[in-house]
Write a protein that holds these residues in place. Structure first.
Motif, PDB file in Angstrom:
ATOM      1  N   ASN A   1       0.760  -1.240  -0.202  1.00  0.00           N
ATOM      2  CA  ASN A   1      -0.055   0.289   0.037  1.00  0.00           C
ATOM      3  C   ASN A   1       0.634   1.100  -0.455  1.00  0.00           C
ATOM      4  O   ASN A   1       0.828   2.410   0.899  1.00  0.00           O
ATOM      5  N   TRP A   2       2.017   0.512  -0.942  1.00  0.00           N
ATOM      6  CA  TRP A   2       2.427   2.355  -0.395  1.00  0.00           C
ATOM      7  C   TRP A   2       2.313   3.632  -1.391  1.00  0.00           C
ATOM      8  O   TRP A   2       2.711   4.699   0.248  1.00  0.00           O
ATOM      9  N   SER A   3       1.541   3.848  -2.602  1.00  0.00           N
ATOM     10  CA  SER A   3       0.887   5.154  -2.387  1.00  0.00           C
ATOM     11  C   SER A   3       0.077   5.868  -1.763  1.00  0.00           C
ATOM     12  O   SER A   3      -0.013   6.944  -1.522  1.00  0.00           O
ATOM     13  N   SER A   4      -0.585   5.135  -0.088  1.00  0.00           N
ATOM     14  CA  SER A   4      -1.197   6.007   0.328  1.00  0.00           C
ATOM     15  C   SER A   4      -0.533   5.302   2.382  1.00  0.00           C
ATOM     16  O   SER A   4      -0.469   5.920   2.345  1.00  0.00           O
ATOM     17  N   MET A   5       0.415   4.714   1.865  1.00  0.00           N
ATOM     18  CA  MET A   5       1.266   4.354   3.156  1.00  0.00           C
ATOM     19  C   MET A   5       2.733   4.117   3.355  1.00  0.00           C
ATOM     20  O   MET A   5       2.786   4.265   4.681  1.00  0.00           O
ATOM     21  N   GLY A   6       2.884   4.400   2.209  1.00  0.00           N
ATOM     22  CA  GLY A   6       4.995   4.565   2.048  1.00  0.00           C
ATOM     23  C   GLY A   6       5.303   5.477   3.049  1.00  0.00           C
ATOM     24  O   GLY A   6       4.982   7.010   2.649  1.00  0.00           O
ATOM     25  N   ASP A   7       6.096   5.055   3.767  1.00  0.00           N
ATOM     26  CA  ASP A   7       6.892   6.307   4.347  1.00  0.00           C
ATOM     27  C   ASP A   7       8.400   5.663   4.467  1.00  0.00           C
ATOM     28  O   ASP A   7       8.797   4.617   5.210  1.00  0.00           O
ATOM     29  N   SER A   8       8.961   6.029   3.691  1.00  0.00           N
ATOM     30  CA  SER A   8      11.025   5.561   3.554  1.00  0.00           C
ATOM     31  C   SER A   8      11.352   5.735   5.530  1.00  0.00           C
ATOM     32  O   SER A   8      11.970   4.732   5.871  1.00  0.00           O
ATOM     33  N   PHE A   9      11.182   7.069   6.127  1.00  0.00           N
ATOM     34  CA  PHE A   9      11.526   7.112   7.651  1.00  0.00           C
ATOM     35  C   PHE A   9      10.911   5.867   8.526  1.00  0.00           C
ATOM     36  O   PHE A   9      11.581   4.897   8.976  1.00  0.00           O
ATOM     37  N   PHE A  10       9.304   5.207   7.693  1.00  0.00           N
ATOM     38  CA  PHE A  10       9.084   4.298   9.267  1.00  0.00           C
ATOM     39  C   PHE A  10      10.129   2.822   8.693  1.00  0.00           C
ATOM     40  O   PHE A  10       9.867   2.319   9.041  1.00  0.00           O
TER      41      PHE A  10
END
Length: 270
Positions: A106-115
């Motif tokens: 779900n990278w487009s809606s939830m993706g976060d590189s920090f996470f």
């Protein structure tokens, strides 16, 4: 890593995936009428946050049990019997792997590189605990911070269901979130680092080797710098909300309200 730890990691991964895919949607539809009215993308994040809350309660309460009753770990924080701590860390590793897969899907809606960086760093550090059984006291102590996560997630639930930010439930949760965050992430810092200082330079510390030493100290410092920044933002947000509530109670015109905490806190505390 022994077969038992691998089994717990795999079981944890599968269990949290089952909670996300089947259990949480069923529970949410039954207990939260507003859940069915949310957009599909919000369903995904709702379910992930409910899983996050369940994980936080399991791991956090287990941490407290170990801290209070595991004499071997408390007596030798570096090389004490790590069996219970390894079990708790294995549960967390399974959760982190599940969450990384969820983010990737779900990278487009939830993706976060920090996470992603946070999860990978945690898996790297916990790998030493699982493979070598080292630093059980300190690994357990860090996981106590999970006890603040349910309040952060509950804040998001209130927000997505359009609860007024000056409502009693929202304000009460904001106060509880601030207090819990302070107690499990900030107030414990002096105690944690006094134990660190007492350990550095001892034969037990030397036996660790450079890899575990660097992973332990560096990750601890970085996490506590972030926790301190987040604590400031949470406290500042809560102050503004409480001041607005008082102003309304006195008959004044409320200011435009801000979030109790910044979006990074809401997304990254787990």
């Amino acid at each position: 890593m022994e077969m038992r730890e691998w089994s717990v990691v795999a079981g944890s991964f599968a269990g949290f995936q089952l909670l996300f895919s089947i259990v949480c949607p069923l529970l949410s539809r039954a207990l939260a009428p507003g859940y069915s009215r949310l957009a599909p993308g919000k369903h995904t994040e709702w379910n992930s946050r409910l899983v996050s809350t369940i994980h936080a309660l399991i791991v956090g309460l287990f941490c407290l049990y170990i801290l209070w009753f595991d004499d071997a770990v408390n007596a030798d924080p570096v090389w004490g019997d790590p069996r219970l701590v390894k079990l708790n860390v294995a549960i967390t590793c399974g959760y982190l792997l599940y969450d990384l897969l969820l983010l990737a899907c779900n990278w487009s809606s939830m993706g976060d590189s920090f996470f992603v960086c946070h999860h990978l760093a945690a898996l790297y550090a916990y790998g030493y605990v699982l493979s070598r059984g080292v630093l059980p006291y300190f690994a357990n102590f860090r996981l106590i911070s999970e006890l603040s996560t349910p309040f952060v997630n509950q804040r998001w639930f209130f927000e997505v269901l359009s609860y007024p930010r000056s409502g009693n439930l929202v304000v009460a949760n904001g106060v509880a979130m601030t207090v819990a965050f302070f107690l499990v992430r900030i107030a414990v810092i002096p105690s944690y680092y006094s134990k660190v200082v007492a350990t550095v330079g001892t034969p037990a510390f030397t036996r660790l080797g450079l890899g575990p030493q660097v992973a332990w100290i560096l990750s601890s410092v970085c996490l506590d710098v972030l926790n301190s920044i987040w604590m400031y933002k949470i406290g500042r947000g809560l102050y503004k909300v409480l001041a607005n509530v008082v102003r309304k109670g006195e008959g004044g015109r409320p200011e435009k309200q801000n979030h109790l905490s910044c979006s990074h806190v809401n997304n990254h505390l787990d």
